[in-house]
Structure formats: C-alpha cells, structure tokens
Design an enzyme around this catalytic site. Structure first.
Site, PDB file in Angstrom:
ATOM      1  N   ASN A 279       4.450-102.291  67.239  1.00  0.00           N
ATOM      2  CA  ASN A 279       4.994-102.142  65.883  1.00  0.00           C
ATOM      3  C   ASN A 279       4.806-103.452  65.112  1.00  0.00           C
ATOM      4  OD1 ASN A 279       6.261-101.079  63.676  1.00  0.00           O
ATOM      5  ND2 ASN A 279       8.224-100.689  64.679  1.00  0.00           N
ATOM      6  N   HIS A 310      18.713-101.847  65.122  1.00  0.00           N
ATOM      7  CA  HIS A 310      18.426-100.490  65.607  1.00  0.00           C
ATOM      8  C   HIS A 310      19.675 -99.621  65.726  1.00  0.00           C
ATOM      9  CE1 HIS A 310      14.376-101.937  66.718  1.00  0.00           C
ATOM     10  NE2 HIS A 310      14.055-100.671  66.750  1.00  0.00           N
TER      11      HIS A 310
END
Length: 406
Positions: A279, A310
């Site tokens: 990512n 997250h």
C-alpha cells in the site's frame, strides 16, 4: 480572456467532481455520509482560518478525534449492542480514513509552504469560490471509496492543466488495469474454492495451521491487489493516472499513483522492503506524517499510529505492534546472515529461507490484523504459526545482546 475561460472551466470541473462525490457518498452510505461531510466542512474552515504554523496540529487533532469517535461507535455497536454488521457504516468509515490521509497531507503541505491558501494570497474571490477546490479535493468521487493518496497539488494540476499534454489515453490505461483486476479476482476465486479465509483455524492442528494461515493470507492479499488495481483504473479513467506525470510541471507535484507493486511484494525476502511497498501511498503518508516527525522510537510510533488509524481492534493492535518488531528484527538479522553467506549455494539458501520466513511472518501479521475478537486472536497465538515471529524475536534479542557484549 483565456485566463477567465480557464477559471470558469476549472470551476465547472471542481463542481462536477464535488457533486459526483456527494451523490456517491449518499448512495453508498445513506445518512452515514454525514460522518464524511461534517469533517470536510470543518477542515476547510481550519485551512482558511488557521495560520500555516498551526494548521497541521489543528487539522490532525480534528480529523483523528472525529475518526476515533466514529470507530468507537462501531465498536460499541458490534461488541456491546451485538448488532449486525452495517455495510453502509463500514463504507463510511473506510472513506473517512482516506479523507484523514488527504486532510493531514494537505495540512503538512501548507505547513511546509508547498501549498498556499487563497486567503493567504489576499485572493478577492468569494469565500465559497475559495472553498470550492478544497471541498472538491476532499470529496471528489474517483477517490472517495478507495484508491492511492492523491496530493492536492496533483489534483490542482489535473483540474487546471491541459488534457492535450497526456501521451497515454486514460481509457486505455484504465482498461488494462481493469483486465489485471479481473485476472486477480478470478485467481482469488480459484484459490478460495468453497472455504472462507481463516475458516479452518478452529479445527486445524500442528503445522497444518500454517497452511491454513498461508492460504488465508494469500486470499486477503489477492483481494487487496484486485481492489488496488481497480481503484487505480478508476483514477486513470478520470485522468488522475500515471500518465499525468508526463505533463509539464506535474512530475514533481504528482509522483507515482500506484499502490500495487505485486512482483516486489511476492518476491522480496525482506520484511522491511515488503512494508515500504505494501500500500505504497499509505506507507509514504505514514512515513511523512509520523516516522519523520517522531522525536523518539519512530518505527514503533508509526505502527502504533497505524493501529489507531485503522480502528484499534484487538487484532489490529497486536498485528501492527508485531509488525513493528518484525521490521526491527529484519534490519538486524539480514546484515548478520549476509555476512555468513560466503559461497553461492549459501547465498541461494539464505535467499530461499528468508523468503519463506518473510512470507510466513507477513501471513501471520495479516491474519492477526483481520481478526476482530480476542478468542480468534488467541487461537492464532496458541498455534504453531507463532513459531515464525518468535524465531525472529529471539534472534533479535540475541543479536542485541551480542552487540552489547562487543
């Protein structure tokens, strides 16, 4: 006259992207779209009212406080009320996390003098016109639900630049990426068969759990790869793809808008390189936001913040802290092993064994991050899968003790 026409054209593009984003958010999230709209308008107000020296602090505190409250609401709904998972809420939180990237990235650009707000330049336009580019950037529909981080400068270059300077047709690039995403999706369906990821963790035994973990991690990775490539295809179709880097003045402002370097991810024998490549736009954002600005323990601070960003599920906290320890071990272990690998066959053996170790540790971390309950996390920790991160952890402690003795 040309400047006026360009200004009107740019304003129309900003409005179309903003309206498209609002409609998409409303359709995908329902009333949960307010979770996205409220911090958008608050962030725009901060950008236009706070000075460059304080704007990053204000934007960071606002955005992360709002996102944390939303994540805590999700925890309350799922664990205390035992409510069924809400797809619309999940989509809204995912988009909110992407918006946090944009807000903090733009705030850093303003703080570092890379971007100047219209209010600082003494722009005489109406407040709504000054706010239009920012609102459009934070809500533009091609990157609303997913995709790599696009900087505000890149966004402006695309909106205000000339389309004639692009050598690669956007639709052709988007079509190629769609075909790659389709191939990855079909491969995932072939690997998955009739078994869901992590479904066999409850009844596996011994090293049989290692196969279950590796297979589950492969399914997760294929899902991520196909989604990233599909997101890149949408950005390419909208004109925000890699071909923009060839436009005049775009190279420095834009960079590479791609998250999926699949070859490097699947062939590297270094956890540190995997981490930087996984990512990629998010990795660069975390490095700039936390790692380069942390006064002490930047690696640990970066992964701890990533767990916070997250959502702080138990598996995410454990997984990201474990990931930090494995990266630190990777930095210490590989120089030592390379010093032992003198002949070509020992070098091949070193490459092969460290590749297997890297893949299994990444699979362990990925399985942990995807788990949402303490019971599932306990099953993973008590299985033979823990042998691989423990091996790296013990090796790290031994190398640190060895270095102190010297």
């Amino acid at each position: 006259m040309a400047s006026s026409t360009l200004s009107v054209t740019a304003a129309i593009r900003y409005v179309l992207l903003l309206v498209g984003g609002c409609l998409l958010a409303s359709a995908a999230m329902g009333w949960y779209a307010l979770l996205l709209f409220i911090p958008t308008f608050c962030s725009v107000a901060i950008f236009h009212s706070v000075g460059p020296l304080q704007v990053h602090t204000w934007a960071f505190v606002l955005q992360m406080s709002w996102q944390t409250l939303c994540h805590l609401g999700l925890h309350y709904r799922e664990h205390y009320l035992q409510g069924a998972p809400c797809v619309r809420l999940t989509i809204a939180l995912s988009s909110l996390m992407l918006q946090t990237q944009k807000v903090t990235s733009l705030a850093l650009d303003i703080h570092e003098g890379k971007v100047t707000m219209a209010s600082e330049r003494g722009d005489g336009r109406e407040p709504l016109l000054r706010a239009l580019p920012l609102c459009s950037y934070l809500l533009f529909f091609p990157a609303l639900l997913g995709g790599p981080l696009c900087s505000f400068r890149r966004f402006q270059v695309q909106i205000q630049g000339s389309h004639a300077s692009r050598p690669t047709p956007p639709l052709r690039a988007a079509g190629q990426k769609c075909l790659r995403a389709l191939a990855l999706h079909l491969l995932r369906r072939a690997v998955r068969g009739c078994v869901a990821p992590l479904a066999g963790m409850t009844d596996c035994a011994g090293f049989g759990c290692v196969y279950v973990m590796w297979r589950s991690a492969l399914l997760f990775k294929l899902a991520y790869y196909s989604q990233w490539v599909l997101d890149e295809a949408l950005l390419s179709a909208a004109g925000f793809g890699l071909e923009l880097g060839h436009a005049p003045g775009a190279e420095a402002a834009c960079g590479d808008l791609s998250d999926a370097d699949i070859w490097t991810l699947e062939t590297t024998n270094r956890i540190a390189l995997f981490t930087r490549t996984w990512n990629k736009s998010t990795s660069r954002w975390l490095r700039r936001l936390i790692f380069q600005r942390s006064p002490a323990q930047p690696l640990l601070a970066t992964f701890a913040f990533s767990a916070w960003w997250h959502g702080l599920h138990p598996g995410q906290v454990f997984g990201f802290l474990c990931w930090a320890a494995m990266v630190e071990a990777d930095y210490q272990i590989h120089p030592f092993l390379r010093s032992l690998a003198k002949s070509w066959h020992t070098k091949v053996l070193y490459q092969a064994l460290t590749w297997v170790q890297t893949q299994l540790i990444i699979a362990y971390i990925m399985a942990a991050v995807e788990m949402r309950s303490f019971s599932a996390l306990w099953l993973l920790g008590a299985s033979y899968n823990s042998f691989f991160p423990l091996l790296y952890s013990v090796s790290l402690l031994w190398l640190v003790a060895r270095a102190k003795q010297k």
